[in-house]
Design a protein around this motif. Structure first.
Motif, mmCIF file in Angstrom:
data_model
loop_
_atom_site.group_PDB
_atom_site.id
_atom_site.type_symbol
_atom_site.label_atom_id
_atom_site.label_comp_id
_atom_site.label_asym_id
_atom_site.label_seq_id
_atom_site.Cartn_x
_atom_site.Cartn_y
_atom_site.Cartn_z
ATOM 1 N N ALA A 36 0.852 -1.197 0.000
ATOM 2 C CA ALA A 36 0.000 0.000 0.000
ATOM 3 C C ALA A 36 0.887 1.247 0.000
ATOM 4 C CB ALA A 36 -0.918 0.000 1.207
ATOM 5 N N VAL A 37 0.981 1.919 -1.138
ATOM 6 C CA VAL A 37 1.878 3.061 -1.308
ATOM 7 C C VAL A 37 1.262 4.336 -0.730
ATOM 8 C CG1 VAL A 37 3.092 4.495 -2.995
ATOM 9 C CG2 VAL A 37 2.853 2.036 -3.396
ATOM 10 N N THR A 38 2.032 5.034 0.119
ATOM 11 C CA THR A 38 1.591 6.318 0.668
ATOM 12 C C THR A 38 2.343 7.488 0.033
ATOM 13 O OG1 THR A 38 3.122 6.093 2.527
ATOM 14 C CG2 THR A 38 0.858 5.331 2.865
ATOM 15 N N SER A 39 3.574 7.248 -0.409
ATOM 16 C CA SER A 39 4.344 8.276 -1.112
ATOM 17 C C SER A 39 5.412 7.586 -1.949
ATOM 18 C CB SER A 39 4.982 9.277 -0.139
ATOM 19 O OG SER A 39 5.956 8.641 0.651
ATOM 20 N N SER A 40 5.982 8.349 -2.886
ATOM 21 C CA SER A 40 6.985 7.756 -3.771
ATOM 22 C C SER A 40 7.957 8.816 -4.263
ATOM 23 C CB SER A 40 6.309 7.088 -4.962
ATOM 24 O OG SER A 40 5.655 8.064 -5.754
ATOM 25 N N ALA A 41 9.069 8.340 -4.790
ATOM 26 C CA ALA A 41 10.054 9.207 -5.434
ATOM 27 C C ALA A 41 10.742 8.375 -6.509
ATOM 28 C CB ALA A 41 11.073 9.717 -4.426
ATOM 29 N N ALA A 42 11.007 8.996 -7.653
ATOM 30 C CA ALA A 42 11.669 8.294 -8.749
ATOM 31 C C ALA A 42 12.899 9.086 -9.179
ATOM 32 C CB ALA A 42 10.703 8.118 -9.925
ATOM 33 N N PHE A 43 13.953 8.358 -9.512
ATOM 34 C CA PHE A 43 15.219 8.951 -9.941
ATOM 35 C C PHE A 43 15.705 8.192 -11.167
ATOM 36 C CE2 PHE A 43 14.690 9.299 -5.406
ATOM 37 C CZ PHE A 43 14.931 10.637 -5.172
ATOM 38 N N GLY A 71 10.543 13.163 -9.486
ATOM 39 C CA GLY A 71 9.435 13.497 -8.595
ATOM 40 C C GLY A 71 8.651 12.261 -8.179
ATOM 41 N N GLU A 72 7.402 12.487 -7.811
ATOM 42 C CA GLU A 72 6.511 11.392 -7.412
ATOM 43 C C GLU A 72 6.206 10.492 -8.610
ATOM 44 O OE1 GLU A 72 4.296 10.697 -4.570
ATOM 45 O OE2 GLU A 72 5.462 12.023 -3.297
ATOM 46 N N LEU A 73 5.946 9.245 -8.338
ATOM 47 C CA LEU A 73 5.492 8.320 -9.362
ATOM 48 C C LEU A 73 4.117 8.797 -9.826
ATOM 49 C CD1 LEU A 73 6.319 5.607 -10.686
ATOM 50 C CD2 LEU A 73 5.032 4.470 -8.878
ATOM 51 N N PRO A 74 3.902 8.988 -11.139
ATOM 52 C CA PRO A 74 2.600 9.489 -11.591
ATOM 53 C C PRO A 74 1.472 8.482 -11.323
ATOM 54 C CG PRO A 74 4.004 8.932 -13.467
ATOM 55 C CD PRO A 74 4.823 8.747 -12.228
ATOM 56 N N ALA A 75 0.246 8.951 -11.377
ATOM 57 C CA ALA A 75 -0.923 8.092 -11.131
ATOM 58 C C ALA A 75 -0.940 6.887 -12.075
ATOM 59 C CB ALA A 75 -2.205 8.903 -11.270
ATOM 60 N N SER A 76 -0.430 7.062 -13.282
ATOM 61 C CA SER A 76 -0.372 5.961 -14.253
ATOM 62 C C SER A 76 0.657 4.911 -13.843
ATOM 63 C CB SER A 76 -0.011 6.497 -15.637
ATOM 64 O OG SER A 76 1.310 7.027 -15.618
ATOM 65 N N ARG A 77 1.544 5.271 -12.903
ATOM 66 C CA ARG A 77 2.646 4.423 -12.437
ATOM 67 C C ARG A 77 3.612 4.049 -13.554
ATOM 68 N NH1 ARG A 77 2.141 2.542 -7.059
ATOM 69 N NH2 ARG A 77 0.133 3.072 -6.207
ATOM 70 N N VAL A 78 3.671 4.888 -14.583
ATOM 71 C CA VAL A 78 4.564 4.646 -15.719
ATOM 72 C C VAL A 78 5.758 5.583 -15.635
ATOM 73 C CG1 VAL A 78 4.794 4.761 -18.236
ATOM 74 C CG2 VAL A 78 2.737 3.780 -17.208
ATOM 75 N N VAL A 79 6.951 5.004 -15.764
ATOM 76 C CA VAL A 79 8.195 5.767 -15.758
ATOM 77 C C VAL A 79 8.826 5.617 -17.144
ATOM 78 C CG1 VAL A 79 10.504 5.960 -14.757
ATOM 79 C CG2 VAL A 79 8.553 5.369 -13.303
ATOM 80 N N PRO A 80 9.039 6.741 -17.866
ATOM 81 C CA PRO A 80 9.715 6.646 -19.155
ATOM 82 C C PRO A 80 11.200 6.362 -18.939
ATOM 83 C CG PRO A 80 9.216 8.935 -18.649
ATOM 84 C CD PRO A 80 8.647 8.106 -17.550
ATOM 85 N N LEU A 81 11.712 5.391 -19.649
ATOM 86 C CA LEU A 81 13.101 5.000 -19.472
ATOM 87 C C LEU A 81 13.793 4.985 -20.834
ATOM 88 C CD1 LEU A 81 14.859 4.285 -17.072
ATOM 89 C CD2 LEU A 81 14.281 1.905 -17.421
ATOM 90 N N PRO A 82 14.618 5.993 -21.103
ATOM 91 C CA PRO A 82 15.351 6.026 -22.373
ATOM 92 C C PRO A 82 16.276 4.814 -22.501
ATOM 93 C CG PRO A 82 15.503 8.131 -21.238
ATOM 94 C CD PRO A 82 14.903 7.152 -20.274
ATOM 95 N N ALA A 83 16.816 4.609 -23.686
ATOM 96 C CA ALA A 83 17.794 3.551 -23.900
ATOM 97 C C ALA A 83 18.989 3.778 -22.985
ATOM 98 C CB ALA A 83 18.240 3.544 -25.358
ATOM 99 N N ARG A 84 19.595 2.691 -22.528
ATOM 100 C CA ARG A 84 20.799 2.737 -21.691
ATOM 101 C C ARG A 84 20.595 3.593 -20.442
ATOM 102 N NH1 ARG A 84 25.724 3.637 -25.673
ATOM 103 N NH2 ARG A 84 26.848 2.792 -23.909
ATOM 104 N N ALA A 85 19.532 3.289 -19.710
ATOM 105 C CA ALA A 85 19.184 4.086 -18.531
ATOM 106 C C ALA A 85 18.824 3.168 -17.365
ATOM 107 C CB ALA A 85 18.021 5.009 -18.845
ATOM 108 N N ILE A 86 18.862 3.763 -16.172
ATOM 109 C CA ILE A 86 18.468 3.061 -14.951
ATOM 110 C C ILE A 86 17.535 3.971 -14.160
ATOM 111 C CG2 ILE A 86 20.537 3.872 -13.745
ATOM 112 C CD1 ILE A 86 20.449 1.280 -12.090
ATOM 113 N N ALA A 87 16.493 3.386 -13.591
ATOM 114 C CA ALA A 87 15.573 4.144 -12.742
ATOM 115 C C ALA A 87 15.506 3.475 -11.379
ATOM 116 C CB ALA A 87 14.179 4.204 -13.355
#
Length: 96
Positions: A36-43, A71-87
């Motif tokens: 159950a997620v209450t907050s998030s952060a993405a890098f 920032g926060e994980l969007p409501a869609s929970r989708v993170v765009p990840l370019p080629a040769r990247a890490i999230a």
């Protein structure tokens, strides 16, 4: 794509690490399951090569986008990840 996830010993933080080792950008949907997620952060870190890079001893050094906050994980929970990247996605919350 490669992925790993780690749950903290207290069960209050879920860290997801996703690598795009390919040559094309992808969209990664983060499914936290029963957590159950209450907050998030993405890098994100992206290896970027210089356009028009020459070869040989005088070539331009590659550059990168390093540990950029998305920032926060969007409501869609989708993170765009370019080629040769890490999230790295850090989810705060709790297990049921």
């Amino acid at each position: 794509m490669r992925a790993s996830a780690f749950l903290s010993p207290k069960g209050d933080r879920l860290t997801v690490i996703v690598l795009n080792t390919g040559k094309l950008a992808i969209d990664v949907r983060v499914d936290s399951g029963d957590f159950a997620v209450t907050s998030s952060a993405a890098f994100r870190t992206v290896y970027l090569s210089v356009a028009g890079e020459s070869t040989g001893p005088t070539r331009s050094p590659p550059t990168s986008e390093t540990w950029t906050s998305l920032g926060e994980l969007p409501a869609s929970r989708v993170v765009p990840l370019p080629a040769r990247a890490i999230a790295t996605i850090v989810l705060q919350g709790r297990m049921p």
